[in-house]
Motif scaffolding. Structure first.
Motif, PDB file in Angstrom:
ATOM      1  N   UNK A  32       0.855  -1.184   0.000  1.00  0.00           N
ATOM      2  CA  UNK A  32       0.000   0.000   0.000  1.00  0.00           C
ATOM      3  C   UNK A  32       0.894   1.238   0.000  1.00  0.00           C
ATOM      4  N   UNK A  33       0.286   2.387  -0.253  1.00  0.00           N
ATOM      5  CA  UNK A  33       1.061   3.634  -0.313  1.00  0.00           C
ATOM      6  C   UNK A  33       1.797   3.901   0.995  1.00  0.00           C
ATOM      7  N   UNK A  34       1.114   3.677   2.123  1.00  0.00           N
ATOM      8  CA  UNK A  34       1.793   3.924   3.399  1.00  0.00           C
ATOM      9  C   UNK A  34       2.922   2.916   3.626  1.00  0.00           C
ATOM     10  N   UNK A  35       2.836   1.740   3.012  1.00  0.00           N
ATOM     11  CA  UNK A  35       3.914   0.764   3.128  1.00  0.00           C
ATOM     12  C   UNK A  35       5.202   1.266   2.494  1.00  0.00           C
ATOM     13  N   UNK A  36       5.077   1.947   1.359  1.00  0.00           N
ATOM     14  CA  UNK A  36       6.261   2.514   0.706  1.00  0.00           C
ATOM     15  C   UNK A  36       6.865   3.634   1.555  1.00  0.00           C
ATOM     16  N   UNK A  37       6.000   4.420   2.189  1.00  0.00           N
ATOM     17  CA  UNK A  37       6.494   5.491   3.065  1.00  0.00           C
ATOM     18  C   UNK A  37       7.227   4.890   4.258  1.00  0.00           C
ATOM     19  N   UNK A  38       6.650   3.848   4.849  1.00  0.00           N
ATOM     20  CA  UNK A  38       7.290   3.204   5.996  1.00  0.00           C
ATOM     21  C   UNK A  38       8.613   2.560   5.600  1.00  0.00           C
ATOM     22  N   UNK A  39       8.655   1.937   4.425  1.00  0.00           N
ATOM     23  CA  UNK A  39       9.904   1.346   3.951  1.00  0.00           C
ATOM     24  C   UNK A  39      10.962   2.424   3.736  1.00  0.00           C
ATOM     25  N   UNK A  40      10.558   3.557   3.167  1.00  0.00           N
ATOM     26  CA  UNK A  40      11.498   4.668   2.967  1.00  0.00           C
ATOM     27  C   UNK A  40      12.020   5.192   4.307  1.00  0.00           C
ATOM     28  N   UNK A  41      11.142   5.256   5.309  1.00  0.00           N
ATOM     29  CA  UNK A  41      11.582   5.725   6.636  1.00  0.00           C
ATOM     30  C   UNK A  41      12.572   4.750   7.270  1.00  0.00           C
ATOM     31  N   UNK A  42      12.348   3.446   7.094  1.00  0.00           N
ATOM     32  CA  UNK A  42      13.300   2.490   7.666  1.00  0.00           C
ATOM     33  C   UNK A  42      14.645   2.585   6.964  1.00  0.00           C
ATOM     34  N   UNK A  43      14.635   2.758   5.650  1.00  0.00           N
ATOM     35  CA  UNK A  43      15.908   2.889   4.931  1.00  0.00           C
ATOM     36  C   UNK A  43      16.603   4.199   5.284  1.00  0.00           C
ATOM     37  N   UNK A  74       2.663   4.559  11.064  1.00  0.00           N
ATOM     38  CA  UNK A  74       2.128   3.202  11.199  1.00  0.00           C
ATOM     39  C   UNK A  74       0.897   3.194  12.104  1.00  0.00           C
ATOM     40  N   UNK A  75       0.937   3.955  13.190  1.00  0.00           N
ATOM     41  CA  UNK A  75      -0.208   4.026  14.091  1.00  0.00           C
ATOM     42  C   UNK A  75      -1.419   4.599  13.367  1.00  0.00           C
ATOM     43  N   UNK A  76      -1.201   5.650  12.583  1.00  0.00           N
ATOM     44  CA  UNK A  76      -2.298   6.284  11.837  1.00  0.00           C
ATOM     45  C   UNK A  76      -2.861   5.335  10.779  1.00  0.00           C
ATOM     46  N   UNK A  77      -1.981   4.604  10.098  1.00  0.00           N
ATOM     47  CA  UNK A  77      -2.420   3.695   9.036  1.00  0.00           C
ATOM     48  C   UNK A  77      -3.120   2.456   9.590  1.00  0.00           C
ATOM     49  N   UNK A  78      -2.824   2.089  10.831  1.00  0.00           N
ATOM     50  CA  UNK A  78      -3.406   0.863  11.388  1.00  0.00           C
ATOM     51  C   UNK A  78      -4.386   1.151  12.513  1.00  0.00           C
ATOM     52  N   UNK A  79      -5.103   2.253  12.420  1.00  0.00           N
ATOM     53  CA  UNK A  79      -6.112   2.573  13.436  1.00  0.00           C
ATOM     54  C   UNK A  79      -7.141   1.456  13.502  1.00  0.00           C
ATOM     55  N   UNK A  80      -7.462   1.053  14.694  1.00  0.00           N
ATOM     56  CA  UNK A  80      -8.445  -0.007  14.870  1.00  0.00           C
ATOM     57  C   UNK A  80      -7.840  -1.399  14.855  1.00  0.00           C
ATOM     58  N   UNK A  81      -6.562  -1.494  14.591  1.00  0.00           N
ATOM     59  CA  UNK A  81      -5.900  -2.797  14.588  1.00  0.00           C
ATOM     60  C   UNK A  81      -4.753  -2.752  15.588  1.00  0.00           C
ATOM     61  N   UNK A  88       4.312  -1.747  14.810  1.00  0.00           N
ATOM     62  CA  UNK A  88       4.970  -0.502  14.407  1.00  0.00           C
ATOM     63  C   UNK A  88       5.883   0.040  15.491  1.00  0.00           C
ATOM     64  N   UNK A  89       5.437  -0.051  16.738  1.00  0.00           N
ATOM     65  CA  UNK A  89       6.288   0.390  17.844  1.00  0.00           C
ATOM     66  C   UNK A  89       7.506  -0.509  17.993  1.00  0.00           C
ATOM     67  N   UNK A  90       7.319  -1.804  17.760  1.00  0.00           N
ATOM     68  CA  UNK A  90       8.433  -2.739  17.846  1.00  0.00           C
ATOM     69  C   UNK A  90       9.459  -2.462  16.750  1.00  0.00           C
ATOM     70  N   UNK A  91       8.994  -2.074  15.575  1.00  0.00           N
ATOM     71  CA  UNK A  91       9.905  -1.772  14.473  1.00  0.00           C
ATOM     72  C   UNK A  91      10.584  -0.428  14.688  1.00  0.00           C
TER      73      UNK A  91
END
Length: 158
Positions: A32-43, A74-81, A88-91
């Motif tokens: 998903x779009x937020x997945x690419x953003x999260x991957x970019x942040x980890x890199x 990650x928290x915003x993208x996974x609201x309700x889960x 996300x906190x662990x990562x």
């Protein structure tokens, strides 16, 4: 003590290079779009931790910022889960703690901060444990399914 921070940054970077390989080179599912953003942040966090070898305060600060941004997005993208938000906190945790480790060690070397060696070693061990827990959870959640470990042989004639 600086080697503790460097070891943590290398372990975290190697884990994320492997995860990037699975997510980009041999993807199981499209991200998903937020997945690419999260991957970019980890890199970005990995690059910052490697830059922290030469510029500890700047690299550590960028790694901390990347970790916090990762946790918030990650928290915003996974609201309700709940479990995904916890993942996300662990990562994000190892990036924040590794960056903090570089900053603390740099301040200690400058004489501006006094921290006992056991505290720095404990922080390093915590980072390694978080990275291993993160890797284990990612493998359990499906990253390990990208490359099957065993493929049953095909039956002749069928």
């Amino acid at each position: 003590m600086q080697w503790f921070a460097r070891l943590c940054s290398v372990i975290l970077t190697l884990v994320w290079l492997a995860m990037t390989y699975f997510a980009v080179i041999v993807p199981e599912d499209p991200m998903a779009a937020h997945g690419w953003i999260l991957l970019a942040l980890t890199l970005l966090g990995c690059a910052a931790l490697l830059a922290a070898w030469r510029l500890p305060r700047m690299g550590g600060g960028i790694a901390i910022a990347a970790g916090i941004a990762y946790a918030l997005i990650n928290w915003r993208a996974s609201l309700g889960s709940g479990p995904l938000a916890a993942l996300g906190l662990l990562i994000a945790g190892p990036f924040i703690l590794s960056g903090l480790l570089f900053v603390v060690i740099d301040r200690m070397r400058a004489g501006a901060l006094r921290v006992s060696r056991p505290v720095v070693v404990s922080l390093s061990v915590l980072v390694v444990i978080l990275v291993l827990a993160m890797l284990s959870l990612l493998l359990v959640l499906g990253v390990g399914n990208v490359v099957p470990l065993y493929t049953p042989p095909a039956k002749p004639g069928g």
